[in-house]
Scaffold this active site. Sequence first.
Site, PDB file in Angstrom:
ATOM      1  N   ASP A  59      52.204  53.319  45.458  1.00 28.57           N
ATOM      2  CA  ASP A  59      52.025  52.410  44.333  1.00 28.57           C
ATOM      3  C   ASP A  59      50.533  52.147  44.241  1.00 28.57           C
ATOM      4  O   ASP A  59      49.869  51.933  45.263  1.00 28.57           O
ATOM      5  CB  ASP A  59      52.795  51.105  44.533  1.00 28.57           C
ATOM      6  CG  ASP A  59      53.015  50.386  43.208  1.00 28.57           C
ATOM      7  OD1 ASP A  59      53.653  50.972  42.322  1.00 28.57           O
ATOM      8  OD2 ASP A  59      52.540  49.248  43.053  1.00 28.57           O
TER       9      ASP A  59
ATOM     10  N   LYS B  36      52.730  64.695  40.570  1.00 31.95           N
ATOM     11  CA  LYS B  36      52.512  63.919  41.791  1.00 31.95           C
ATOM     12  C   LYS B  36      53.115  64.638  42.996  1.00 31.95           C
ATOM     13  O   LYS B  36      52.522  64.661  44.079  1.00 31.95           O
ATOM     14  CB  LYS B  36      53.118  62.520  41.653  1.00 31.95           C
ATOM     15  CG  LYS B  36      52.883  61.635  42.869  1.00 31.95           C
ATOM     16  CD  LYS B  36      53.400  60.225  42.646  1.00 31.95           C
ATOM     17  CE  LYS B  36      52.546  59.460  41.663  1.00 31.95           C
ATOM     18  NZ  LYS B  36      52.936  58.021  41.599  1.00 31.95           N
TER      19      LYS B  36
ATOM     20  N   GLY C 237      44.130  57.491  32.753  1.00 25.80           N
ATOM     21  CA  GLY C 237      44.275  56.058  32.986  1.00 25.80           C
ATOM     22  C   GLY C 237      42.988  55.313  32.691  1.00 25.80           C
ATOM     23  O   GLY C 237      42.360  55.502  31.646  1.00 25.80           O
TER      24      GLY C 237
END
Length: 211
Positions: free
Chosen positions: A75, A19, A167
């Site tokens: 988030d 990230k 994911g």
Amino acid sequence: MTRRLGAGSLVIATHNSGKLKEISALLEPYGAKCISAGSLGLPEPAETGTTFVQNALIKARAAAEASGLAALADDSGLAVDALGGRPGVYTADWAERQWFEGDPGRDWYMAMGKVEGMLQQLGPDTDRAAAFHCVLALAWPDGEHAVYEGRCEGALTWPPRGEMGFGYDPVFVPAARGGEETFAEIEPSEKHAISHRADAFAKLVSDQFGA
């Protein structure tokens, strides 16, 4: 006018090297020198918020206060209309941690199956609309902050398709691609151009570095 970042160090509130690399590449052209909270030895705060905005701010504020520098946190997650916006902020938690070849990781197939099972329980005509959300929160040590929200609309499909995503990507079909390919079937460069994260970063860049 929103307070603006100057050239210099910016703490990315993450312990994830991938990230950090992704965000650094996006902000480097604007003079930001990104360092991770992990490299500074900062603890990860408990994400006790019930919304993406709350959790992003918790992480950004904790990193800014601990480092004395401006900090950026994100988030993100999947919200399914028919499930009342779930899994939402619990997107990762629905993929319970399992042990794979000696290392703990999340079981994303389990998470996708959980969502699908709940949709099937609602019946064959259930609306399968969903959206990925991303919130970017900037915080300064003195408490000032700015928030940027991005989203990518789409629908869920089953069974999972594609090998390029992660994911929930194999079951999410973005509307921007005509409603046919899943995120996991799209080349990463094309996915990043239409993703919820791209939307949020475009707003951040426009506000922080625009004319």
